[in-house]
Structures are given as structure tokens and as C-alpha cells.
Design an enzyme around this catalytic site. Structure first.
Site, mmCIF file in Angstrom:
data_model
loop_
_atom_site.group_PDB
_atom_site.id
_atom_site.type_symbol
_atom_site.label_atom_id
_atom_site.label_comp_id
_atom_site.label_asym_id
_atom_site.label_seq_id
_atom_site.Cartn_x
_atom_site.Cartn_y
_atom_site.Cartn_z
ATOM 1 N N LYS A 207 0.842 -1.196 0.000
ATOM 2 C CA LYS A 207 0.000 0.000 0.000
ATOM 3 C C LYS A 207 0.879 1.249 0.000
ATOM 4 C CE LYS A 207 -3.522 2.293 2.756
ATOM 5 N NZ LYS A 207 -4.476 2.210 3.864
ATOM 6 N N GLU A 213 10.492 -4.851 4.398
ATOM 7 C CA GLU A 213 10.520 -6.267 4.007
ATOM 8 C C GLU A 213 10.212 -6.404 2.515
ATOM 9 O OE1 GLU A 213 8.900 -5.031 6.604
ATOM 10 O OE2 GLU A 213 8.815 -6.428 8.290
ATOM 11 N N GLY A 267 -4.954 -1.866 4.822
ATOM 12 C CA GLY A 267 -4.190 -2.994 4.283
ATOM 13 C C GLY A 267 -4.859 -4.331 4.544
ATOM 14 N N ARG A 268 -5.360 -4.516 5.759
ATOM 15 C CA ARG A 268 -5.954 -5.819 6.112
ATOM 16 C C ARG A 268 -7.353 -5.997 5.531
ATOM 17 N NH1 ARG A 268 -4.880 -2.487 10.298
ATOM 18 N NH2 ARG A 268 -6.566 -1.699 11.597
ATOM 19 N N GLU A 353 -5.043 -6.719 14.536
ATOM 20 C CA GLU A 353 -4.495 -5.405 14.185
ATOM 21 C C GLU A 353 -5.621 -4.362 14.270
ATOM 22 O OE1 GLU A 353 -0.889 -4.798 11.425
ATOM 23 O OE2 GLU A 353 -2.570 -4.286 10.158
ATOM 24 N N HIS A 384 -6.072 -33.433 17.109
ATOM 25 C CA HIS A 384 -4.970 -34.274 17.586
ATOM 26 C C HIS A 384 -3.834 -33.433 18.140
ATOM 27 C CE1 HIS A 384 -6.905 -37.803 15.822
ATOM 28 N NE2 HIS A 384 -7.324 -36.928 14.918
ATOM 29 N N LYS A 504 9.060 -1.014 14.071
ATOM 30 C CA LYS A 504 9.642 -0.866 12.723
ATOM 31 C C LYS A 504 10.751 0.176 12.760
ATOM 32 C CE LYS A 504 5.429 -1.371 9.932
ATOM 33 N NZ LYS A 504 4.552 -0.652 9.019
HETATM 34 O O1 F6P Z 1 2.422 -4.172 9.823
HETATM 35 C C1 F6P Z 1 1.745 -2.998 9.623
HETATM 36 C C2 F6P Z 1 1.257 -2.812 8.222
HETATM 37 O O2 F6P Z 1 1.119 -1.450 8.026
HETATM 38 C C3 F6P Z 1 -0.049 -3.536 7.938
HETATM 39 O O3 F6P Z 1 -1.148 -2.851 8.401
HETATM 40 C C4 F6P Z 1 0.003 -3.649 6.465
HETATM 41 O O4 F6P Z 1 -0.915 -4.574 5.989
HETATM 42 C C5 F6P Z 1 1.445 -4.087 6.294
HETATM 43 O O5 F6P Z 1 2.147 -3.329 7.252
HETATM 44 C C6 F6P Z 1 2.022 -3.882 4.934
HETATM 45 O O6 F6P Z 1 2.011 -2.547 4.527
HETATM 46 P P1 F6P Z 1 2.205 -2.141 3.029
HETATM 47 O O7 F6P Z 1 1.095 -2.738 2.233
HETATM 48 O O8 F6P Z 1 2.161 -0.637 3.013
HETATM 49 O O9 F6P Z 1 3.538 -2.658 2.571
#
Ligand code: F6P
Length: 541
Positions: A207, A213, A267-268, A353, A384, A504
Site C-alpha cells: 500500500k 521487508e 491494508g488488512r 491489528e 490431535h 519498525k
Molecule cells: O504491519 C503494519 C502494516 O502497516 C499492515 O497494516 C500492512 O498490511 C502491512 O504493514 C504492509 O504494509 P504495506 O502494504 O504498506 O507494505
């Protein structure tokens, strides 16, 4: 919005009522009320919910519904659907429901024709997906795409990854998808194994397009591709999904191959929009739209159905009942469908979240527990592993069981065994087995207490005809709205996530300390500093 009902008159009425219900057993409640099951079932789209195995009476349901009314839930739902800025801490509208509005619907928010925007992106995604599926889109060497690798994390990974696994049987174009999320290089390495750069398309999903990452994985993936096919190949092998065109261009992805969304999609809550691109490539635009119809069906149900028959409202209010009156800490989600094996993980982000908050929307502290801890595994595997605690442990763990009528493939016999297990578990959890019943079977007296099944353990059973794209959309929308209902009662902002920011930022600050001789500086307390030194020593630095 909401929040003020906590500890209000209706809340205290529920507390008093809880005192009466707490000591009742499901055995008693069923025995004294033959009409219970018929009354405590609701239908929403293809989903049927049996909530009769909950520790509630009609009075409980009435009181919970009254609490929801008092909290202004009706009004809150309208405010969300109409695009008011209910995400107060970020001053944003919350409009994931607009992602699945039909093309002939109308919604203007902050001067924008939201429906037109959504469908423009869906059409662009559809055209792109079709080109890849029909093999019209060719990679740099002229070969068609065989694998789509989605690079994203959190909401930019969990949704499409969960849905791809769930709908694997609908991936009919011979294109597979893989999902890379973790900054641990083992993730990318593992997912690239066996892939041919010439037939691989990367979809970088973020987003913000600033997530470390995702950008790091994308850079390494880019080198992997460029090493094999050269710099000019990037345009044919990289697409992006983001709200941030500038950063996408900066990264070197042609914005013609970028699919956008908007700050009013969390995002979620985003995989039913452009974040679902890799899923759409796998299952095709038509099936993707079927999934959107499923979402929309539940949106309409949520918006228009009286609370007594409103599935997300009932499930959300049951969450409040167990969290704040029984003191339950967690909710297990137990899909009896292997294809839904990532569903609990997906729900963890969606729910935790969203509702893991300690202050209300106005910044004042909450007065009761918020945020159920969601967890789970598919049945029958979980049986199990951890069901022992569900049956005989000291903790109360309300659970959602999810089952489907139609068998996977043509293995009807196996499917019936699966379903029999689901039904057996919810029944054993509710009604247990008494010491007298166990003794009557000839069990030695000293063993009887070990075999007693206390019962009275509450469950929802959600039953649907088949795990289709439509039904998946319905299921996800159901839980999205459960989150909303709970958030309104607690009066929190379910749509921000400030709690993930500090860590972060600190990681960015600590990373240089791991690689240099410098002291870790402001980012490290004494324990962290010592661990930094130990890590360096282990790395020979
Ligand atoms: O971990 C926090 C967060 O902002 C989530 O809410 C989001 O889904 C994720 O990081 C990834 O963010 P982005 O889509 O901006 O890379």
C-alpha cells in the site's frame, strides 16, 4: 461513537444477567427449550450460523442487541458505508465495502466517484490477468508466464495468500502463485527455488511502497531476474500494486503495470481490490468478481438485516459477551476444510491489528478488555493437537467451527468423516460427559475424574454448501463486520495500527548497530545492548 455504553445501564443489565446465566449449562438450556435450535439459527447469503450452542438465552440475545442499539451501531454502520471519516486517528474514510459495490451502484466520497474508480481498477486488473492467462503476455524471452510471485507483507500478503490456497481448485489457467513476505531470506530463497526467471512475474504489493521487508525482497528478486535476463526484462516481469505511484516509479516499475487503490482501504481489508491481483491471475477475473459478489451479499445483509437476525452483529456481540463478561481471552477458528489452512492466520491480522487497542477513538483509555486473540488450525488436525485443552482445560475458549457440505473432489466418504468430526466436536464441547455416565460404562472409579468431559464450552457452527469464490467472499466479509461490531461497542478506532510503528522504526535504528563496531545508541536498553554485542560476537564482528 460507541464506547460510552461500556459500564452504562445496558452493560450493567448484562452483567446482572450474566450472574444468572453463568451457572446454567447447555444441557439444561437445551432440555428446557425444544425450540432453541430453530430460533438460534440465521442465514446470510450461503452461510448458515447455528449459535444455539452458546451460553445464552433469548434474554441474553435481547440484551446484547439492545446494547448494540444503544451503542449506535446502526448509525455507525451507515457512517462507514457512506464514507465518513470514521478512522479518526488517520482522518480517513473506511470504505472496503466500496471495493465490492456493483458497477451500477453510486457512491461519492470526498468529491470522488468511488464506484467508477473501483471498477476502473478492476477492469484494468481483469485485462492484465486475462493477458497473462491467455498467454498473450510474454516474458522477455517470449515465453508465457507460469508463476506469479506476490511480494508483500501483512495485508499485502495474508489476504491473497489465504484466498489463493482456499481457491486452489479454481486456478484453471495453469498459472501458480507463490507468496513471499518475510525479510528472512529463507522465504524468498525457498519461493524462488525451481522457478525459471523467463516464466516468472513478480507482483510487488505494498500500500505504502515503503515497507522494508517488501522493498528488500523486491530488490533481491529484481537482481535474480536481471542476472538471468538483463535489465530490459524488468518491464515484462514486474508489476506493482500500491497507492503510491511515485515510489513505484522510483523503484523502476512501469506505472502502466501498476494497479492502484486508495487511502480509504486499510491494508488488512484490501485483498478484494488490487491487492488480490495475483489471486485474480490464478483464478480469473470472472471468479474474482463472483468472490466480490459474495462480499457484497454480506455487506447488504449487515447493513439491512435486523440485529436479531444479523449474522455479523450476533457473532460480534457474542465476542463481547465472552470477552467482557465471561473473561475469555481467545477465540479459536476451526475450519473443517484443509483449503482454509491460512484462514486463521488471515483473521489474526484482520481482527487483532484492528481491535488490539487500549484507548478509545477519542484517546481516553478503554475500561474493559478489547481485542479477542484469534487462533486456530483446520480440523481434524487440531483435534490431535490442542483440542484436549478445549475440552478439559481450565480456560474457556469459544470457538467458531466452519464446515462445508460438498466434498472436495469425489471423495464423499472422506468428506463425511470430516463433517462427522466437526459435529462430534461441537456436541462434545457443549454437552460433555458426566461422571455418572462414565462410571456407568464400567470405568474404574479412580479413572472417572480423568474422563469427565465438563461440556458447556460454547461454539458457533457456520455451514455453507461449498467453498467457492462467492462463499469465501461471504466468510471474509462476515469477519470484517464482526470486527466492526466489536470495535463500535468498545468505542475504539478499528482502522489504525499505530502499535506496529515503533518496532519498525527501532529495527531501522538497530540494524546499523548489528553490522558495525558502533554502540547501539538510543535504540538499545541494557538487555538489547548486551544481545547486540552477543550477536556481533556470534557473527565474528
Ligand atoms: O504491519 C503494519 C502494516 O502497516 C499492515 O497494516 C500492512 O498490511 C502491512 O504493514 C504492509 O504494509 P504495506 O502494504 O504498506 O507494505
Amino acid at each position: 461513537m460507541g464506547g460510552e455504553v461500556v459500564r452504562g445501564v445496558e452493560w450493567e443489565g448484562l452483567r446482572k444477567h450474566f450472574g444468572e446465566v453463568e451457572g446454567r449449562t447447555l444441557r439444561e438450556l437445551f432440555a428446557e427449550d425444544p425450540g432453541r435450535v430453530a430460533r438460534m439459527g440465521v442465514q446470510a447469503g450461503d452461510l448458515f450460523l447455528d449459535y444455539s450452542k452458546h451460553r445464552v438465552t433469548d434474554e441474553t440475545v435481547g440484551l446484547l442487541v439492545a446494547l448494540a442499539e444503544k451503542a449506535g451501531l446502526r448509525d455507525a454502520v451507515e457512517r462507514m458505508f457512506s464514507g465518513e471519516h470514521i478512522n479518526v486517528s488517520e482522518d480517513r474514510a473506511v470504505l472496503h465495502t466500496a471495493l465490492r459495490l456493483p458497477a451500477d451502484a453510486s457512491l461519492h466520497v470526498d468529491g470522488q466517484d468511488v464506484v467508477a474508480d473501483v471498477h476502473e481498477v478492476l477492469d484494468k486488473m481483469g485485462a492484465f490477468a486475462e493477458k497473462i492467462r491467455s498467454k498473450e503476455w510474454r516474458g522477455a524471452t517470449g515465453e508465457p508466464i507460469a508463476t506469479v510471485v506476490n511480494i508483500g507483507i501483512g495485508g499485502s500478503d495474508l489476504g491473497p495468500a489465504m484466498a489463493y490456497e482456499a481457491l486452489l481448485d479454481y486456478a484453471d489457467a495453469g498459472i501458480t502463485a507463490r507468496f513471499v513476505s518475510n525479510i528472512d531470506p529463507a522465504d524468498l530463497d525457498g519461493k524462488l527455488r525451481g522457478l525459471d526467471p523467463a516464466t516468472t512475474l513478480f507482483v510487488v504489493s505494498s500500500k505504502t511502497f515503503t515497507t522494508i521487508e517488501t522493498l528488500t525482497n523486491a530488490r533481491v528478486a529484481r537482481s535474480w531476474l536481471v542476472d538471468a535476463l538483463g535489465e530490459d526484462a524488468v518491464g515484462k516481469h514486474f508489476a506493482a500494486v500500491s497507492t503510491n505511484a511515485e515510489k513505484v516509479a522510483e523503484f523502476g516499475i512501469d506505472t502502466a503495470n501498476m494497479f492502484g487503490f486508495w487511502d480509504w482501504v486499510g491494508g488488512r481489508y484490501s485483498y478484494d481490490g488490487a491487492i488480490g491481483l495475483s489471486l485474480m491471475v490464478a483464478i480469473g477475473p470472472a471468479r474474482f468478481r463472483e468472490m466480490l459478489d459474495g462480499f457484497h451479499t454480506i455487506d447488504e445483509h449487515f447493513r439491512t438485516t435486523p440485529f436479531e437476525k444479523n449474522m455479523p452483529v450476533l457473532m460480534g456481540m457474542l465476542g463481547i459477551w465472552y470477552t467482557d463478561f465471561f473473561g475469555a481471552q481467545t477465540r479459536a477458528v476451526l475450519p473443517y476444510a484443509q483449503r482454509l489452512h491460512r484462514f486463521p492466520a488471515y483473521l489474526q491480522q484482520l481482527t487483532m491489528e484492528s481491535n488490539g487497542k487500549s484507548v478509545k477513538a477519542d484517546g481516553s483509555p478503554v475500561e474493559v478488555d478489547t481485542g479477542e486473540i484469534f487462533w486456530g488450525e483446520p480440523g481434524t488436525n487440531g483435534q490431535h493437537a490442542f483440542y484436549q485443552l478445549l475440552h478439559q482445560g481450565t480456560r474457556l475458549v469459544p470457538a467458531d467451527f466452519i464446515g462445508f457440505a460438498e466434498p472436495f473432489a469425489d471423495q464423499a466418504g472422506m468428506h463425511d468423516i470430516l463433517t462427522a468430526n466437526l459435529l462430534a466436536q461441537t456436541s462434545a464441547l457443549a454437552f460433555g460427559k458426566t461422571a455418572a455416565e462414565i462410571a456407568a460404562e464400567g470405568t474404574p472409579p479412580e479413572i472417572v475424574p480423568h474422563k469427565v468431559m465438563p461440556g458447556n464450552r460454547p461454539t458457533s457452527t457456520i455451514l455453507a454448501p461449498k467453498l467457492t469464490p462467492r462463499v469465501l467472499g461471504e466468510l471474509v466479509a462476515l469477519y470484517e463486520h464482526v470486527v466492526f461490531v466489536e470495535g463500535v461497542i468498545w468505542g475504539i478506532d478499528s482502522f489504525d495500527q499505530w502499535g506496529v510503528e515503533l518496532g519498525k522504526k527501532m529495527a531501522l535504528g538497530l540494524e546499523p548497530a548489528l553490522t558495525s563496531e558502533e554502540p547501539p545508541g538510543d535504540f538499545a536498553d541494557a538487555s538489547t545492548e548486551s544481545l547486540v554485542r552477543r550477536y556481533r560476537a556470534l557473527r565474528g564482528r
